[in-house]
Design a protein around this motif. Structure first.
Motif, short mmCIF file in Angstrom:
data_model
loop_
_atom_site.label_atom_id
_atom_site.label_comp_id
_atom_site.label_asym_id
_atom_site.label_seq_id
_atom_site.Cartn_x
_atom_site.Cartn_y
_atom_site.Cartn_z
N GLU A 142 0.81 -1.22 0.00
CA GLU A 142 0.00 0.00 0.00
C GLU A 142 0.85 1.27 0.00
N ALA A 143 2.14 1.14 0.29
CA ALA A 143 3.02 2.31 0.32
C ALA A 143 3.30 2.87 -1.07
N ILE A 144 2.98 2.11 -2.12
CA ILE A 144 3.24 2.62 -3.47
C ILE A 144 2.43 3.88 -3.76
N TYR A 145 1.34 4.10 -3.02
CA TYR A 145 0.49 5.26 -3.26
C TYR A 145 0.98 6.51 -2.54
N THR A 146 1.86 6.36 -1.57
CA THR A 146 2.27 7.51 -0.74
C THR A 146 3.78 7.71 -0.68
N HIS A 147 4.56 6.76 -1.14
CA HIS A 147 6.02 6.84 -1.04
C HIS A 147 6.52 8.10 -1.75
N PRO A 148 7.48 8.83 -1.16
CA PRO A 148 7.96 10.08 -1.77
C PRO A 148 8.62 9.89 -3.13
N GLN A 149 9.05 8.66 -3.44
CA GLN A 149 9.68 8.41 -4.74
C GLN A 149 8.82 7.53 -5.64
N ARG A 150 7.50 7.63 -5.45
CA ARG A 150 6.59 6.77 -6.22
C ARG A 150 6.56 7.10 -7.71
N ASN A 151 7.09 8.26 -8.09
CA ASN A 151 7.08 8.63 -9.50
C ASN A 151 8.36 8.25 -10.24
N VAL A 152 9.27 7.58 -9.56
CA VAL A 152 10.54 7.19 -10.20
C VAL A 152 10.31 5.93 -11.03
N ILE A 153 10.53 6.05 -12.35
CA ILE A 153 10.33 4.95 -13.27
C ILE A 153 11.67 4.29 -13.57
N THR A 154 11.69 2.98 -13.57
CA THR A 154 12.95 2.26 -13.83
C THR A 154 13.07 1.80 -15.27
N ARG A 155 11.98 1.84 -16.02
CA ARG A 155 12.00 1.52 -17.45
C ARG A 155 11.06 2.45 -18.19
N SER A 156 11.48 2.90 -19.35
CA SER A 156 10.61 3.73 -20.19
C SER A 156 11.14 3.73 -21.61
N LEU A 157 10.32 4.18 -22.52
CA LEU A 157 10.78 4.46 -23.86
C LEU A 157 11.47 5.83 -23.84
N GLY A 158 12.47 6.01 -24.69
CA GLY A 158 13.17 7.28 -24.72
C GLY A 158 14.02 7.49 -23.49
N ALA A 159 14.07 8.74 -23.02
CA ALA A 159 14.84 9.09 -21.82
C ALA A 159 16.28 8.60 -21.92
N GLY A 160 16.82 8.59 -23.13
CA GLY A 160 18.21 8.20 -23.33
C GLY A 160 18.46 6.70 -23.39
N HIS A 161 17.41 5.87 -23.30
CA HIS A 161 17.58 4.42 -23.29
C HIS A 161 17.70 3.87 -24.71
N ARG A 162 18.90 3.49 -25.10
CA ARG A 162 19.10 2.93 -26.44
C ARG A 162 18.50 1.53 -26.55
N ASN A 163 18.60 0.80 -25.48
CA ASN A 163 18.05 -0.56 -25.46
C ASN A 163 17.01 -0.65 -24.35
N ILE A 164 15.85 -1.16 -24.68
CA ILE A 164 14.79 -1.28 -23.68
C ILE A 164 14.32 -2.73 -23.61
N GLU A 165 13.90 -3.12 -22.44
CA GLU A 165 13.34 -4.45 -22.22
C GLU A 165 11.83 -4.32 -22.17
N VAL A 166 11.15 -5.11 -22.98
CA VAL A 166 9.69 -5.07 -23.07
C VAL A 166 9.11 -6.33 -22.46
N ASP A 167 8.19 -6.18 -21.53
CA ASP A 167 7.48 -7.33 -20.97
C ASP A 167 6.31 -7.68 -21.89
N ILE A 168 6.18 -8.96 -22.23
CA ILE A 168 5.08 -9.44 -23.05
C ILE A 168 4.32 -10.52 -22.28
N PHE A 169 3.01 -10.39 -22.21
CA PHE A 169 2.16 -11.36 -21.54
C PHE A 169 1.11 -11.87 -22.52
N ASN A 170 0.76 -13.13 -22.39
CA ASN A 170 -0.22 -13.74 -23.28
C ASN A 170 -1.42 -14.20 -22.47
N GLU A 171 -2.62 -13.92 -22.96
CA GLU A 171 -3.84 -14.30 -22.25
C GLU A 171 -4.84 -14.90 -23.23
#
Length: 291
Positions: A198-227
C-alpha cells in the motif's frame, strides 16, 4: 470460437496539470473470422510539450508498425498427419497406404504466437528509436520519454506489452487482476519487501520509473504477456493517473456495477478527479463477446 470486441476510451488532464501528456489509441477490424484489435495507452514525460510529443510518437509509430497485422493473412502451410480413426492393436498386416486415414491439419500455433509477440516487441522498440531521434534533433526536448501499455488481439489470444508503470488489467468472473508489472522504484521495493504494497500510493519516490521508452535508453526491455480470451472478459488499460487515484478495490467495484463502456470511462475519470486528479488520467476499456 470467434470473438467480437467493443471498446471505449477517454483521457483527461486531471486537476493539477496544465497539459495532457497521455495519449491513447484503439482500433478494431471486424470479419467473419472474428475481430482483431490494437489498443495503446502511453504516458509521456520530459517537461513542457516534450512528454506530449513522446507519447504521441509512441502511439503513432506503434500503430503504423502494426498496420499490416490487420491485412488479410495468407493461408498457413499445411502438413499431412496419419490420424487413425480407431486405435487398433498392432498386427502383422502390411502398413496401410499413406493416403488411408490421413487428415490435413494446420501447423501448430506456437511459432505463430511467438511471431506476434516479436512483432509487438519490435513495434515498441521502433517507437523508442523514434523518440530518441526526436530528442537528438530537438535539444530542448532531449530526455523526453514515455511509458507504454498495449494489447494486440487476434483470434482468442491477447498479447499484452508494457514498459513503465501504465497498466493493463483483466476483469473476469467479477474479479480484477493486473496483467502487467510496474517498472518503478516502489514496485521494486515491494518485491524486495522493503515497503508494504500500500506504500506505493504515498512513497515520496513513487514517480521514479525504472523503465521507459526514450529518456536516453538505447536498449529497452519489453514485458510481453499472453492471455487466452473468454467471452465476458473486460480489459482496462490505463495510466498511473487513474490507478493511483482509484485503487484496485474501487476499480473492481465500478466494473462490477457498470456495463456500458463509455459510462465506465466517464465514471473512472470522474472518480480519479474526485480523489485528487494529481496527474493526467487515461483509460481504454475493451470487452470480449462471442461472435
Amino acid at each position: 470460437m470467434h470473438l467480437k470486441l467493443t471498446a471505449a476510451d477517454k483521457t483527461d488532464v486531471g486537476k493539477q496539470r496544465e497539459q495532457n501528456e497521455d495519449y491513447k489509441y484503439k482500433r478494431i477490424e471486424s470479419s467473419d473470422e472474428g475481430d482483431k484489435g490494437l489498443f495503446i495507452v502511453a504516458d509521456g514525460m520530459g517537461g513542457y510539450e516534450a512528454g506530449e510529443v513522446a507519447s504521441k510518437l509512441t502511439v503513432e509509430t506503434m500503430s503504423k508498425a502494426l498496420d499490416s497485422f490487420f491485412k488479410p493473412i495468407p493461408d498457413q502451410p499445411t502438413i499431412q498427419l496419419v490420424v487413425p480413426d480407431v486405435m487398433q492393436p498392432s498386427t502383422s498386416e502390411p502398413t496401410p497406404n499413406a493416403s488411408d486415414g490421413m487428415k490435413t491439419r494446420k501447423l501448430a500455433g506456437t511459432s505463430h504466437l511467438t511471431a506476434i509477440e516479436e512483432r509487438l516487441r519490435s513495434a515498441i522498440q521502433q517507437a523508442n528509436r523514434e523518440i530518441l531521434r526526436y530528442g537528438e534533433k530537438n535539444p530542448s526536448s532531449r530526455g523526453l520519454g514515455s511509458t507504454i501499455t498495449s494489447m494486440l488481439v487476434q483470434g482468442d489470444q491477447a498479447y499484452i506489452a508494457n514498459v513503465g508503470d501504465s497498466r493493463t488489467y483483466l476483469f473476469r468472473d467479477q474479479k480484477l487482476q493486473p496483467l502487467t508489472r510496474d517498472h518503478s522504484l516502489v514496485a521494486r521495493l515491494v518485491e524486495l519487501k522493503q515497503i508494504a504494497p500500500e506504500a506505493i500510493y504515498t512513497h515520496p519516490q513513487r514517480n521514479v520509473i525504472t523503465r521507459s521508452l526514450g529518456a536516453g535508453h538505447r536498449n529497452i526491455e519489453v514485458d510481453i504477456f499472453n492471455e487466452t480470451l473468454q467471452p465476458g472478459d473486460t480489459f482496462l488499460l490505463c495510466t498511473d493517473g487513474l490507478w493511483e487515484m482509484v485503487k484496485n478495490p474501487e476499480l473492481q467495484n465500478i466494473l462490477n456495477e457498470q456495463e456500458n463502456l463509455n459510462t465506465l470511462c466517464d465514471t473512472l475519470i470522474e472518480l480519479a478527479n474526485k480523489n485528487g486528479g494529481e496527474d493526467n488520467i487515461t483509460a481504454v476499456i475493451v470487452h470480449i463477446n462471442a461472435l
